[in-house]
Design a protein around this motif. Structure first.
Motif, mmCIF file in Angstrom:
data_model
loop_
_atom_site.group_PDB
_atom_site.id
_atom_site.type_symbol
_atom_site.label_atom_id
_atom_site.label_comp_id
_atom_site.label_asym_id
_atom_site.label_seq_id
_atom_site.Cartn_x
_atom_site.Cartn_y
_atom_site.Cartn_z
ATOM 1 N N LYS A 89 100.283 -55.622 -23.922
ATOM 2 C CA LYS A 89 101.522 -55.909 -24.644
ATOM 3 C C LYS A 89 102.189 -54.590 -24.988
ATOM 4 O O LYS A 89 101.547 -53.542 -25.047
ATOM 5 C CB LYS A 89 101.253 -56.718 -25.916
ATOM 6 C CG LYS A 89 100.326 -56.016 -26.897
ATOM 7 C CD LYS A 89 100.040 -56.894 -28.100
ATOM 8 C CE LYS A 89 99.054 -56.198 -29.048
ATOM 9 N NZ LYS A 89 98.738 -57.047 -30.229
ATOM 10 N N PHE A 90 103.492 -54.634 -25.185
ATOM 11 C CA PHE A 90 104.238 -53.446 -25.591
ATOM 12 C C PHE A 90 105.567 -53.875 -26.190
ATOM 13 O O PHE A 90 106.004 -55.017 -26.037
ATOM 14 C CB PHE A 90 104.471 -52.489 -24.404
ATOM 15 C CG PHE A 90 105.349 -53.046 -23.318
ATOM 16 C CD1 PHE A 90 106.725 -52.832 -23.328
ATOM 17 C CD2 PHE A 90 104.804 -53.775 -22.268
ATOM 18 C CE1 PHE A 90 107.544 -53.342 -22.330
ATOM 19 C CE2 PHE A 90 105.616 -54.287 -21.260
ATOM 20 C CZ PHE A 90 106.990 -54.065 -21.290
ATOM 21 N N MET A 91 106.211 -52.928 -26.866
ATOM 22 C CA MET A 91 107.499 -53.169 -27.526
ATOM 23 C C MET A 91 108.585 -52.409 -26.783
ATOM 24 O O MET A 91 108.417 -51.230 -26.453
ATOM 25 C CB MET A 91 107.440 -52.691 -28.971
ATOM 26 C CG MET A 91 108.561 -53.200 -29.834
ATOM 27 S SD MET A 91 108.280 -54.918 -30.330
ATOM 28 C CE MET A 91 109.708 -55.173 -31.423
ATOM 29 N N GLY B 221 108.457 -62.455 -23.436
ATOM 30 C CA GLY B 221 108.296 -61.933 -24.786
ATOM 31 C C GLY B 221 109.446 -62.360 -25.668
ATOM 32 O O GLY B 221 110.426 -62.961 -25.208
ATOM 33 N N GLY B 222 109.331 -62.051 -26.949
ATOM 34 C CA GLY B 222 110.376 -62.423 -27.896
ATOM 35 C C GLY B 222 110.454 -61.438 -29.044
ATOM 36 O O GLY B 222 109.566 -60.599 -29.248
ATOM 37 N N GLY B 223 111.524 -61.531 -29.781
ATOM 38 C CA GLY B 223 111.707 -60.648 -30.928
ATOM 39 C C GLY B 223 112.979 -60.992 -31.672
ATOM 40 O O GLY B 223 113.599 -62.038 -31.447
ATOM 41 N N PHE B 224 113.378 -60.086 -32.559
ATOM 42 C CA PHE B 224 114.583 -60.279 -33.352
ATOM 43 C C PHE B 224 115.396 -58.988 -33.363
ATOM 44 O O PHE B 224 114.852 -57.890 -33.236
ATOM 45 C CB PHE B 224 114.241 -60.680 -34.790
ATOM 46 C CG PHE B 224 113.681 -62.059 -34.922
ATOM 47 C CD1 PHE B 224 114.522 -63.145 -35.093
ATOM 48 C CD2 PHE B 224 112.312 -62.276 -34.851
ATOM 49 C CE1 PHE B 224 114.016 -64.423 -35.215
ATOM 50 C CE2 PHE B 224 111.786 -63.550 -34.973
ATOM 51 C CZ PHE B 224 112.648 -64.631 -35.150
ATOM 52 N N ALA C 117 102.251 -58.602 -19.196
ATOM 53 C CA ALA C 117 102.618 -57.271 -19.665
ATOM 54 C C ALA C 117 101.481 -56.274 -19.444
ATOM 55 O O ALA C 117 100.303 -56.615 -19.560
ATOM 56 C CB ALA C 117 102.997 -57.312 -21.140
ATOM 57 N N VAL C 118 101.862 -55.044 -19.142
ATOM 58 C CA VAL C 118 100.917 -53.944 -18.946
ATOM 59 C C VAL C 118 101.481 -52.702 -19.614
ATOM 60 O O VAL C 118 102.675 -52.399 -19.467
ATOM 61 C CB VAL C 118 100.676 -53.652 -17.442
ATOM 62 C CG1 VAL C 118 99.797 -52.419 -17.273
ATOM 63 C CG2 VAL C 118 100.043 -54.851 -16.755
ATOM 64 N N LYS C 119 100.628 -51.974 -20.353
ATOM 65 C CA LYS C 119 101.013 -50.685 -20.911
ATOM 66 C C LYS C 119 99.981 -49.645 -20.493
ATOM 67 O O LYS C 119 98.773 -49.855 -20.626
ATOM 68 C CB LYS C 119 101.100 -50.746 -22.436
ATOM 69 C CG LYS C 119 101.545 -49.425 -23.069
ATOM 70 C CD LYS C 119 101.644 -49.524 -24.583
ATOM 71 C CE LYS C 119 102.079 -48.196 -25.192
ATOM 72 N NZ LYS C 119 102.185 -48.261 -26.668
ATOM 73 N N MET C 120 100.477 -48.508 -19.948
ATOM 74 C CA MET C 120 99.604 -47.433 -19.488
ATOM 75 C C MET C 120 100.000 -46.124 -20.171
ATOM 76 O O MET C 120 101.162 -45.934 -20.538
ATOM 77 C CB MET C 120 99.684 -47.271 -17.972
ATOM 78 C CG MET C 120 99.295 -48.498 -17.194
ATOM 79 S SD MET C 120 99.415 -48.245 -15.395
ATOM 80 C CE MET C 120 98.068 -47.076 -15.141
#
Length: 529
Positions: free
Chosen positions: A397-399, A297-300, A351-354
């Motif tokens: 996906k998740f943050m 993943g990526g971000g700022f 990625a996994v979100k539960m």
């Protein structure tokens, strides 16, 4: 990010992240017969593992007037505090671990034992358990907090040009945090469900708690500007923007937990409101390391701050014809305020979100289940709470947010080479899925010259633990710790801190072999303090 040193990241992942964060799944290839005897499933235990291995803020390299590019870690506007016009970071390392859950008795602890091949830590039995354990528990009702931080600083540089300052930074960071873990949950996680003093008690934990970990690379650009300089007063503002490259991340955030452990093998969940996110460098079907792609993943992220200086003499309208001729203007005191590590990484690969949305279940035989892989574990959680293997899944996906904090600094020039600094780091989460940052209030006296510097920080960590440290700089080499007791057995061992830095710097007003230069109303001389 074509030119990012991925070979360095892979080396670091293979030697730290994989071995520490994923040890539960990869240790000696016996995943297929792994028994989950830790309550609230293995998700919590995944994060307890790195806490069994080894400065949060690296005060010895970030506070002084020769901190240079490192000063951006606390406040990007602090670039203008430097006695150097050019600062080149070669490398730096920071290892930090602190907790209030487990400790090694001072009678068993020696720092040198970490370097003894084949050394086995003394073990002991707790209560009626037949298992031998290396750690003792802090047996109290306080919520438990654990913070593990590893930072590898790569090449970086800072340049001051009049009212402007520019910086470039690179680093690889790994953070694991457990924040506000209820003491009852911590006991079950370490001792197992067969901890009889807590069985058949209805525990209701309404206060949110989080468990999170992330490893990522950073490439940052910084800029600071002196926007007001009149009389004895000088104001500077700064900002740094960082590209974040996520190697892996994981979090568990609970808003409400109501449960009973009736026996050694079962848990009655009266209510659970929690969410889980994970994006690991691992194949979830076969439990093998998967580094393709390396970044999941990526971000700022960004830091922003302001600094006020009360100068020791009236501001001069100087001019100069060379960068090295820039004068350094001494101060009586300075005050800085900044927001640091604002931002996060969106994981969208592997990625996994539960989400467990206020559900109840009686999980019988939880300690007898043998999970073959991570997917089976997640499917089992969904089935147990919803009756099928899909309803708990929310997204792919998740943050995950950085360990954000408010940073405040006050620095006072006592006389000539002597200074004293007071700093506050106050962490705050940006969302449920955030890395928690413990608070730290410190007072640091220091002796500082261009060739030698020594500082001795005394800090109140997480509002509960007093620690003393020591840092020494000789020219551009700094070695320090914020917890001296971690290297000795004066007290029980509950944490360790070590950092170092290697850099080059070039002083303002020192133009060797440059010939005549114009320095306006201020002389061009080497800085003497």
């Amino acid at each position: 990010m074509k030119y990012f040193p991925t070979h360095l990241v892979k080396f670091f992942v293979n030697n730290y992240y994989t071995k520490q964060y994923l040890l539960l799944f990869l240790r000696q290839n016996y995943v297929d017969r792994m028994k989950i005897y830790r309550f609230l499933t293995v998700v919590l235990f995944l994060f307890l593992k790195p806490c069994a291995s080894p400065a949060q803020e690296m005060l010895g390299t970030t506070l002084g007037n020769y901190a240079g590019v490192n000063s951006m870690q606390l406040n990007p506007s602090a670039l203008h505090n430097s006695k150097s016009y050019l600062d080149v970071q070669l490398t730096g390392l920071d290892l930090f671990f602190q907790n209030n859950a487990l400790y090694i008795s001072k009678s068993d602890y020696r720092f040198t034992n970490f370097f003894k091949a084949g050394y086995e830590w003394p073990m002991h039995i707790e209560y009626d358990s037949v298992e031998l354990r290396p750690f003792y528990r802090y047996d109290n009702a306080r919520n438990k907090n654990v913070f593990v931080n590893t930072r590898l600083n790569g090449p970086g540089a800072m340049l001051i040009w009049g009212n402007h300052a520019f910086a470039l930074t690179t680093s690889f960071r790994s953070v694991a945090s457990l924040h506000n873990i209820p003491y009852d949950l911590a006991n079950f996680a370490y001792l197992g469900l067969n901890y009889r003093p807590q069985q058949n008690i209805n525990y209701t934990d309404n206060k949110p708690f989080t468990v999170s970990a992330m490893a990522w690379g950073e490439i940052g650009l910084g800029y600071a500007y002196t926007f007001t300089s009149r009389g004895f007063n000088r104001w500077s503002a700064g900002i740094s923007v960082k590209r974040l490259l996520g190697v892996g991340g994981m979090y568990l955030a609970s808003s409400q937990l109501d449960y009973i452990v009736p026996n050694d093998t079962s848990v009655m969940f009266n209510n659970l409101d929690a969410e889980i996110g994970m994006a690991l460098p691992l194949s979830y079907n076969v439990n093998e390391v998967n580094l393709e792609p390396l970044f999941k993943g990526g971000g700022f992220g960004f830091d922003i701050g302001v600094t006020y200086q009360r100068l020791a003499r009236w501001q001069q309208n100087d001019y100069y014809s060379a960068l090295c001729a820039q004068p350094y203007e001494d101060y009586i005191y300075r005050i800085g305020v900044a927001l640091i590590d604002i931002g996060g990484i969106r994981f969208n690969n592997n990625a996994v979100k539960m989400k467990i949305d206020n559900r109840s279940t009686y999980w019988e035989g939880i300690t007898k289940i043998n999970f073959r892989n991570i997917n089976q574990l997640l499917d089992t959680i969904s089935y147990q709470f919803y009756g099928d293997t899909t309803s708990a899944y929310q997204a792919e996906k998740f943050m995950l947010w950085l360990p954000s904090a408010l940073s405040v600094q006050f620095d006072y020039h006592l006389q000539k080479y002597w200074y004293v600094n007071a700093s506050l780091i106050y962490g705050f989460p940006l969302a449920k899925g955030s890395l928690a940052r413990p608070a730290e209030l410190s007072i640091t006296p220091r002796y500082e010259t261009s060739i030698f510097e020594v500082s001795m920080p005394v800090a109140l960590y997480d509002w509960s633990q007093v620690r003393a440290g020591l840092a020494v700089r000789v020219y551009g080499v700094t070695i320090g710790t914020e917890k001296l007791s971690g290297f000795f057995n004066f007290s029980d061992f509950s944490g360790l801190d070590f950092y170092c830095s290697i850099k080059l710097f070039f002083n303002k007003g020192n133009c060797k072999n440059k010939g005549p230069v114009h320095c306006g109303t201020m002389e061009s001389k080497p800085i003497r303090y």
